[in-house]
Motif scaffolding. Sequence first.
Motif, short mmCIF file in Angstrom:
data_model
loop_
_atom_site.label_atom_id
_atom_site.label_comp_id
_atom_site.label_asym_id
_atom_site.label_seq_id
_atom_site.Cartn_x
_atom_site.Cartn_y
_atom_site.Cartn_z
N PHE A 121 -32.15 -34.88 -31.83
CA PHE A 121 -32.08 -36.15 -31.10
C PHE A 121 -30.63 -36.43 -30.71
CE2 PHE A 121 -36.01 -38.92 -32.01
CZ PHE A 121 -36.85 -37.82 -31.99
N SER A 122 -30.44 -37.11 -29.59
CA SER A 122 -29.12 -37.62 -29.22
C SER A 122 -28.85 -38.86 -30.07
CB SER A 122 -29.09 -38.01 -27.74
OG SER A 122 -29.91 -39.16 -27.53
N PRO A 123 -27.58 -39.31 -30.19
CA PRO A 123 -27.31 -40.54 -30.95
C PRO A 123 -28.11 -41.73 -30.46
CG PRO A 123 -25.27 -39.38 -30.49
CD PRO A 123 -26.35 -38.67 -29.72
N THR A 124 -28.28 -41.82 -29.14
CA THR A 124 -29.02 -42.96 -28.58
C THR A 124 -30.46 -42.96 -29.07
OG1 THR A 124 -27.65 -42.85 -26.59
CG2 THR A 124 -29.71 -44.11 -26.45
N TRP A 125 -31.13 -41.82 -29.00
CA TRP A 125 -32.53 -41.76 -29.42
C TRP A 125 -32.67 -41.80 -30.93
CZ3 TRP A 125 -36.40 -42.85 -26.41
CH2 TRP A 125 -36.25 -42.70 -25.03
N ALA A 126 -31.70 -41.27 -31.65
CA ALA A 126 -31.75 -41.34 -33.11
C ALA A 126 -31.67 -42.79 -33.57
CB ALA A 126 -30.61 -40.53 -33.72
N GLY A 127 -30.89 -43.60 -32.87
CA GLY A 127 -30.79 -45.02 -33.21
C GLY A 127 -32.12 -45.74 -33.10
N LEU A 128 -32.95 -45.30 -32.17
CA LEU A 128 -34.26 -45.93 -32.02
C LEU A 128 -35.15 -45.69 -33.24
CD1 LEU A 128 -35.00 -45.11 -28.26
CD2 LEU A 128 -34.36 -47.32 -29.23
N GLY A 129 -34.80 -44.68 -34.05
CA GLY A 129 -35.57 -44.43 -35.26
C GLY A 129 -35.50 -45.56 -36.26
N LEU A 130 -34.48 -46.41 -36.16
CA LEU A 130 -34.33 -47.55 -37.07
C LEU A 130 -34.88 -48.85 -36.49
CD1 LEU A 130 -30.65 -46.91 -38.25
CD2 LEU A 130 -32.76 -46.17 -39.36
N ALA A 153 -34.47 -67.17 -41.03
CA ALA A 153 -33.71 -67.16 -39.77
C ALA A 153 -32.58 -66.13 -39.83
CB ALA A 153 -33.15 -68.55 -39.49
N PHE A 154 -31.95 -65.99 -41.02
CA PHE A 154 -30.94 -64.95 -41.19
C PHE A 154 -31.55 -63.59 -40.86
CE2 PHE A 154 -27.37 -66.51 -44.23
CZ PHE A 154 -27.17 -67.63 -43.42
N SER A 155 -32.72 -63.35 -41.41
CA SER A 155 -33.38 -62.08 -41.16
C SER A 155 -33.79 -61.95 -39.69
CB SER A 155 -34.61 -61.92 -42.06
OG SER A 155 -34.21 -61.81 -43.41
N ALA A 156 -34.21 -63.08 -39.10
CA ALA A 156 -34.60 -63.04 -37.68
C ALA A 156 -33.41 -62.72 -36.79
CB ALA A 156 -35.21 -64.39 -37.28
N ALA A 157 -32.19 -63.03 -37.27
CA ALA A 157 -30.99 -62.71 -36.50
C ALA A 157 -30.79 -61.21 -36.38
CB ALA A 157 -29.76 -63.35 -37.14
N TRP A 158 -31.58 -60.43 -37.12
CA TRP A 158 -31.54 -58.98 -36.99
C TRP A 158 -32.46 -58.48 -35.87
CZ3 TRP A 158 -29.51 -55.07 -40.51
CH2 TRP A 158 -28.67 -55.60 -41.49
N VAL A 159 -33.25 -59.37 -35.26
CA VAL A 159 -34.26 -58.90 -34.31
C VAL A 159 -33.62 -58.24 -33.10
CG1 VAL A 159 -36.10 -59.61 -32.74
CG2 VAL A 159 -36.01 -60.54 -35.06
N ILE A 160 -32.71 -58.97 -32.42
CA ILE A 160 -32.09 -58.40 -31.23
C ILE A 160 -31.26 -57.16 -31.58
CG2 ILE A 160 -30.50 -58.81 -29.31
CD1 ILE A 160 -33.21 -60.20 -29.08
N PRO A 161 -30.42 -57.20 -32.64
CA PRO A 161 -29.72 -55.97 -33.02
C PRO A 161 -30.68 -54.82 -33.32
CG PRO A 161 -28.72 -57.83 -34.11
CD PRO A 161 -29.96 -58.35 -33.44
N SER A 162 -31.82 -55.14 -33.92
CA SER A 162 -32.76 -54.06 -34.25
C SER A 162 -33.38 -53.46 -33.00
CB SER A 162 -33.87 -54.59 -35.16
OG SER A 162 -34.73 -55.48 -34.47
N ILE A 163 -33.51 -54.25 -31.95
CA ILE A 163 -34.08 -53.74 -30.70
C ILE A 163 -33.05 -52.93 -29.93
CG2 ILE A 163 -35.07 -54.40 -28.47
CD1 ILE A 163 -36.23 -56.87 -29.86
#
Length: 441
Positions: free
Chosen positions: A270-279, A120-130
Amino acid sequence: MIFLAATQSLAVTTVMPIVSADLGGADLYAVAFSGTLATSVVGMVAVGAWCDRTDPVAPLATAVGLFVAGLAIAGAASSMEVLVAGRLVQGLGTGGQTVALYVVVARVYPAALHGRVFAAFSAAWVIPSIIGPALAGAVAEYLHWRWVFLGVAVLTTAAFAIVYAKLRGLPLASGEPSREPVAARLAWASVVAVGALALSLAGRAGAFAPVVVAVSLVVVAVAARPLLPAGTLRARRGLPSVILMRALIAGALFGAEIYVPYLLIDDYGFSPTWAGLGLTAAALLWALGADLQGRIGDRLGNTRITLIGSAQLVAATLVAATTAAAHLPPWVVIAGWALAGGGMGLMYPRLTVLTLAYSTPSNQGFNSSALSISDSIGAAASIAIMGLTFVALTGTDAGFPAVFGIATALAVVALLPGLRLGRAGATPDLEADERSFGASI
C-alpha cells in the motif's frame, strides 16, 4: 485541541514507516512511539499536581508549549535519534495537556454532563479519522513527512489561543487545594519514564536484552505504584480496577495499531495514503461507540460495556493476527480492525467518567493523572515489548502475527479488572441490575 491531537496521533501512526525508512532508523521505530508515552508520565504527574493546587489554565499553557516544541524538533529532525528526542519533548506536553483538559471538564461542567462531554471528545476524532490518515499519507507522499509535524504545531498554537481566551477569568481553582507532596511523585514519574525508555531500547543490549527487559519491567511496576491509587496492581474493586483496565486496553490497542499501516505497506504494498485509510474505519466506530456510551452508558452498565467492548477488541486483534499469518486479503484486517475502534469507543470514555465519579475536587488532578499514566505505561510497555518481538522475528513471517497475538492476550486479561469497576455514581436501579447481571455471569 482534541481534534488536532487526534489528527497528530493518526497522522504519525500513518507516516512513521516512511519516516523510519527516510532517516534509517528501523530499530527505533517502536521507540518513536513508546518514548513519547514514557515521558508523558512526567508531564501528567507535574500537571496533575499543579492543577490540584490552582486553576488548570497555566498548567495547560505550559503543556501546550512543550507539545508544540516537540513537534517542531521532530519536524526538523535530520536523524532518527533527533526525531526521537523531539518525540520525548512532545510526550511531556501530551501528557500534561490531557490531564489539564480532564480537570477543565471536571471544573467547568456538572457531573451529569461528563459522559456527554467525553463523548464529544471522542466525536472530535470523527473528521480526523475520515481524512487524517489519508491526508497524512498524501502529505508525506506528495510534499514531505515533515509537514505532518510542523503543520500540527502551527494549528495547535492557534487553537490554544482560542481556548485560553475562553478560560481566562473563569473561577477554575480547586476549592480545597491539595497539600500532597509533589517532589517524590515527580521522582517516581521520572523513574517510570527511564524504565520505560530502557525497556524500549533493550534490543540494543544484545545478549543482555532479556535481562534489561526483566529489570525494566520491575522498575516500571515498582515506581508506578505511588503514582496510582492503592490496590491498582491487585485489581482492587472500584477506582483501582478502572485505572488498571485502562492500562491493559491501551496496551492492547495502541501497541497493535502502529503495526496495522506497517503491515499494509510492508506486506501488501500500500502507499502511505491508502495505508492510512486502514485506520479510518476503526476511528469512525470509536466515535460511534463513544456516542452510544454517552447516551445509554448508564443503562448498559459497566459490566455489559466491559464484555461488549472487550469482545470486539479481542476479535479485532485475532483477525489481524490471522490475516498476517495466513496472508488473507488486506480488506480483512481493515474491516476487522474496525471492531477495535467500536470496543474502545464504548470502554475508553466510560473509564474516564468513572474516574471523575470516584474523585473529589481535591484529588481530581491526581486521579486524572493516574488514569493518563496508566494509559501511557500500558501502551509504552506493550509497544516496547511488541517492538522487541518484531525486531527479533525480522526476516520471518511471524513478526506481525506475534505482535497482534500479544495484543489479544492483553485484551483478554483486561476482563479481570473490567468486571470489578464498581458503580460510582450509579442509580439504585442500575446497581441492582448490575448485581443481577454480574451474578448471572
